[in-house]
Design a protein around this motif. Sequence first.
Motif, PDB file in Angstrom:
ATOM      1  N   ALA A  32       0.786  -1.028   0.067  1.00  0.00           N
ATOM      2  CA  ALA A  32       0.039   0.015   0.218  1.00  0.00           C
ATOM      3  C   ALA A  32       1.074   1.340  -0.040  1.00  0.00           C
ATOM      4  CB  ALA A  32      -1.044  -0.380   1.042  1.00  0.00           C
ATOM      5  N   VAL A  33       1.676   1.232   0.732  1.00  0.00           N
ATOM      6  CA  VAL A  33       3.369   2.436   0.845  1.00  0.00           C
ATOM      7  C   VAL A  33       3.609   2.226  -0.119  1.00  0.00           C
ATOM      8  CG1 VAL A  33       4.600   2.980   1.698  1.00  0.00           C
ATOM      9  CG2 VAL A  33       3.119   2.289   3.756  1.00  0.00           C
ATOM     10  N   SER A  34       3.858   1.593  -0.747  1.00  0.00           N
ATOM     11  CA  SER A  34       4.748   1.499  -2.368  1.00  0.00           C
ATOM     12  C   SER A  34       3.425   1.884  -3.476  1.00  0.00           C
ATOM     13  CB  SER A  34       5.361   0.373  -2.381  1.00  0.00           C
ATOM     14  OG  SER A  34       6.005  -0.265  -1.764  1.00  0.00           O
ATOM     15  N   ARG A  35       2.884   1.368  -3.646  1.00  0.00           N
ATOM     16  CA  ARG A  35       1.344   2.493  -4.674  1.00  0.00           C
ATOM     17  C   ARG A  35       0.976   3.892  -4.042  1.00  0.00           C
ATOM     18  NH1 ARG A  35      -2.764  -2.708  -5.457  1.00  0.00           N
ATOM     19  NH2 ARG A  35      -1.395  -4.405  -5.941  1.00  0.00           N
ATOM     20  N   PHE A  36       1.481   3.852  -2.635  1.00  0.00           N
ATOM     21  CA  PHE A  36       0.904   5.138  -2.485  1.00  0.00           C
ATOM     22  C   PHE A  36       2.174   6.196  -2.931  1.00  0.00           C
ATOM     23  CE2 PHE A  36       2.145   8.601   0.330  1.00  0.00           C
ATOM     24  CZ  PHE A  36       0.789   9.896   0.015  1.00  0.00           C
ATOM     25  N   LEU A  37       3.203   5.640  -3.027  1.00  0.00           N
ATOM     26  CA  LEU A  37       4.291   6.529  -3.675  1.00  0.00           C
ATOM     27  C   LEU A  37       4.508   6.377  -4.796  1.00  0.00           C
ATOM     28  CD1 LEU A  37       7.012   5.804  -0.794  1.00  0.00           C
ATOM     29  CD2 LEU A  37       6.135   7.793  -1.191  1.00  0.00           C
ATOM     30  N   GLN A  38       4.341   5.878  -5.566  1.00  0.00           N
ATOM     31  CA  GLN A  38       3.985   5.529  -6.803  1.00  0.00           C
ATOM     32  C   GLN A  38       3.275   7.036  -7.418  1.00  0.00           C
ATOM     33  OE1 GLN A  38       3.682   1.230  -7.566  1.00  0.00           O
ATOM     34  NE2 GLN A  38       5.405   0.788  -8.123  1.00  0.00           N
ATOM     35  N   THR A  39       2.100   6.762  -6.721  1.00  0.00           N
ATOM     36  CA  THR A  39       0.713   7.685  -7.045  1.00  0.00           C
ATOM     37  C   THR A  39       1.572   9.183  -7.039  1.00  0.00           C
ATOM     38  OG1 THR A  39      -0.715   5.970  -6.779  1.00  0.00           O
ATOM     39  CG2 THR A  39      -1.229   8.255  -6.692  1.00  0.00           C
ATOM     40  N   HIS A  40       1.741   9.293  -5.760  1.00  0.00           N
ATOM     41  CA  HIS A  40       2.017  10.730  -5.550  1.00  0.00           C
ATOM     42  C   HIS A  40       3.046  11.250  -5.000  1.00  0.00           C
ATOM     43  CE1 HIS A  40      -2.231  10.707  -4.624  1.00  0.00           C
ATOM     44  NE2 HIS A  40      -2.242   9.711  -3.499  1.00  0.00           N
ATOM     45  N   CYS A  41       4.187  10.576  -5.348  1.00  0.00           N
ATOM     46  CA  CYS A  41       5.816  10.466  -5.224  1.00  0.00           C
ATOM     47  C   CYS A  41       6.466   9.864  -6.010  1.00  0.00           C
ATOM     48  CB  CYS A  41       6.363  10.969  -3.731  1.00  0.00           C
ATOM     49  SG  CYS A  41       5.221  11.657  -2.305  1.00  0.00           S
ATOM     50  N   PRO A  42       6.334   9.934  -7.395  1.00  0.00           N
ATOM     51  CA  PRO A  42       6.804   9.250  -8.891  1.00  0.00           C
ATOM     52  C   PRO A  42       8.115   9.875  -8.765  1.00  0.00           C
ATOM     53  CG  PRO A  42       5.572  11.218  -9.615  1.00  0.00           C
ATOM     54  CD  PRO A  42       5.127  11.540  -8.292  1.00  0.00           C
ATOM     55  N   SER A  43       9.177  11.051  -8.105  1.00  0.00           N
ATOM     56  CA  SER A  43      10.528  11.328  -8.775  1.00  0.00           C
ATOM     57  C   SER A  43      10.825  10.600  -7.546  1.00  0.00           C
ATOM     58  CB  SER A  43       9.839  13.023  -7.916  1.00  0.00           C
ATOM     59  OG  SER A  43       9.960  13.454  -6.823  1.00  0.00           O
ATOM     60  N   ILE A  44      10.700   9.943  -6.144  1.00  0.00           N
ATOM     61  CA  ILE A  44      11.759   9.535  -5.292  1.00  0.00           C
ATOM     62  C   ILE A  44      12.089   7.522  -6.424  1.00  0.00           C
ATOM     63  CG2 ILE A  44      11.541   7.282  -4.138  1.00  0.00           C
ATOM     64  CD1 ILE A  44       8.970   8.986  -2.050  1.00  0.00           C
ATOM     65  N   GLY A  45      11.643   7.898  -7.243  1.00  0.00           N
ATOM     66  CA  GLY A  45      12.002   6.358  -8.531  1.00  0.00           C
ATOM     67  C   GLY A  45      13.098   7.569  -9.596  1.00  0.00           C
ATOM     68  N   GLU A  46      12.982   8.923  -9.729  1.00  0.00           N
ATOM     69  CA  GLU A  46      13.930   9.498 -10.058  1.00  0.00           C
ATOM     70  C   GLU A  46      14.559   9.599  -9.772  1.00  0.00           C
ATOM     71  OE1 GLU A  46      11.363  12.883 -11.352  1.00  0.00           O
ATOM     72  OE2 GLU A  46      10.081  11.082 -12.291  1.00  0.00           O
ATOM     73  N   SER A  47      15.672   9.775  -8.190  1.00  0.00           N
ATOM     74  CA  SER A  47      16.870  10.342  -7.848  1.00  0.00           C
ATOM     75  C   SER A  47      17.549   9.160  -7.479  1.00  0.00           C
ATOM     76  CB  SER A  47      15.797  11.181  -6.392  1.00  0.00           C
ATOM     77  OG  SER A  47      17.365  10.590  -6.112  1.00  0.00           O
TER      78      SER A  47
END
Length: 145
Positions: free
Chosen positions: A42-57
Motif C-alpha cells: 500500500a505504501v509503495s503504491r501510494f508513493l508511486q502515485t503521489h511521489c513518483p520523483s522518488i524513483g527518479e532520484s
Amino acid sequence: MTDFTPSLNDYPYQVELTTRLEDNDENGYINNVTFYSFFDTAVSRFLQTHCPSIGESTNITTYVVSSQCQYISPASYPEAIFVGVRVAKIGRSSVTYGLSVYAGESQRRVAHGQFVHVYVDKMTDNAVPIPADIKEALASNMEEF
C-alpha cells in the motif's frame, strides 16, 4: 486517546489487494506477517502515485526503520483486502504512515498500524532531508485523526 475508529473512507489513499490461499496460516486465517506485506504494498503504491520523483532520484532511497501492526479480528482467503493509507507525520528525514486494513464486502477493520520510512543517501547510508517536492506531496496527503 480517542474513541474514533476510522472507516476506509476516512483515509485519503486506498488500495484494494487480493488475498491468496498461501496467505492463510494453519488455522485458516491470514498470517500475521502478511499484514506487513499489505502495508508495504500500500505504501509503495501510494508513493508511486503521489511521489513518483522518488524513483527518479539515483542517490536517495527509503528504508523501513519501524513498523507495527495491531490485529483486531481475523481475515481469510479469499476475502478482498482494502488498505487505507495516510501520512501521519513528516520529519526532517522520515515520514510516518498510518494504515488500516479492512476485509471482505463489509470492509470490517481487521488491523491497523504504522510504517516509518527514512530517506537515505544510497552511497553513505546516512539519513538525508526529504526532498522538497516529495515533502510537499506527502504534506498534501497528511491526515490527522
